[in-house]
Write an enzyme that holds these catalytic residues in place. Structure first.
Site, short mmCIF file in Angstrom:
data_model
loop_
_atom_site.label_atom_id
_atom_site.label_comp_id
_atom_site.label_asym_id
_atom_site.label_seq_id
_atom_site.Cartn_x
_atom_site.Cartn_y
_atom_site.Cartn_z
CG ASP A 10 -1.77 1.19 1.38
OD1 ASP A 10 -2.34 1.63 0.37
OD2 ASP A 10 -1.87 1.71 2.51
CG ASP A 12 -1.84 7.40 0.34
OD1 ASP A 12 -0.79 7.60 -0.30
OD2 ASP A 12 -2.96 7.73 -0.09
#
Length: 265
Positions: A10, A12
């Site tokens: 991922d 963020d």
């Protein structure tokens, strides 16, 4: 021959300390794309994202806000702003621990794939800067060179897992021997697709799941400027990208790099 493996990250709050899309709000305002009021709203959204955790309701509100805000934006202008300001915005936000992990996976012969709900116009250049082999991101609908405000592909929650499974089918990844990293409970299904899931700076619900299932919990808290580290060779974009899904502020794209690693898995 052994099948290739990958590390799926991922973006963020896993690789960088903020929402990658919202981090460019001030630059978008300076470029004439958004008003001061919209910039203040995006700053508030950033605060909610960081403090409240990225649960489903907050992500939906953020998705609606970003898709409505960018309606009518000129695509070429957005890409130019991102290219011109990328290092100034993203460099101080990248976690040193994440950079080290990316290096380790590359040295082990694994591909690095960023799977993000942020928009492709932001995620693609960040992925290239980090030396990612592939990127899955959100894609906004484009009409006559401008964003329509509609989302064409949304790389979020279960869609991330589907994108990874499609990549495994096309590229041949051995998911059982692959790795996954994320902070949010909305990425639980993404982490469940790999044999080595990791919770990074997990929100409350993700931490609970990680503890119950015995997933390693990692804490990243050292932002670093990439220029102070050994630079990755830039990723090379292939002529044909494989689109399998989408994400938050700009729609989704799977951006594939044709580079082959010389080191064995």
């Amino acid at each position: 021959m052994s099948r290739p493996t990958a590390a799926f990250f991922d973006l963020d709050k896993t690789i960088i300390a903020k929402s990658s899309t919202l981090a460019f709000s001030r630059e978008f305002q300076a470029g004439g794309l958004i008003s001061r009021r919209a910039m203040l709203r995006s700053t508030y959204a950033q605060f909610v994202f960081l403090v409240g955790g990225a649960d489903h309701d907050q992500m939906e509100k953020l998705r609606r806000f970003m898709s409505q805000m960018c309606a009518g934006w000129d695509v070429a202008t957005v890409r130019e702003i991102v290219a011109d300001t990328l290092h100034n915005i993203v460099d101080p936000l990248v976690y040193d621990e994440a950079v080290s992990l990316i290096e380790e996976h590359h040295l082990a012969g694994r591909d690095v794939v960023i799977v993000s709900t942020s928009g492709s116009e932001v995620v693609g250049p960040i992925g290239e800067m980090l030396g990612a082999d592939r990127v899955v991101a959100t894609r906004m609908e484009i009409v006559d060179g401008k964003y329509s405000g509609e989302i064409e592909y949304y790389a979020y929650a279960e869609e991330k897992a589907r994108a990874i499974e499609e990549l495994a089918r096309v590229v041949g990844y051995d998911l059982e021997n692959s790795y996954g990293y994320s902070d949010s409970i909305t990425d639980k299904s993404m982490l469940e697709t790999v044999g080595h899931p990791h919770a990074v700076n997990p929100d409350k619900e993700m931490r609970k799941v990680a503890v119950e299932r015995g997933w390693p919990i990692l804490v990243f808290n050292k932002p670093v400027e990439l220029r102070s580290r050994v630079r990755f060779p830039p990723a090379r974009q292939t002529v044909a990208a494989l689109a399998v899904g989408g994400a938050l502020a700009a729609g989704g794209v799977l951006w594939a790099n044709a580079r082959r690693r010389r080191l064995g898995a």
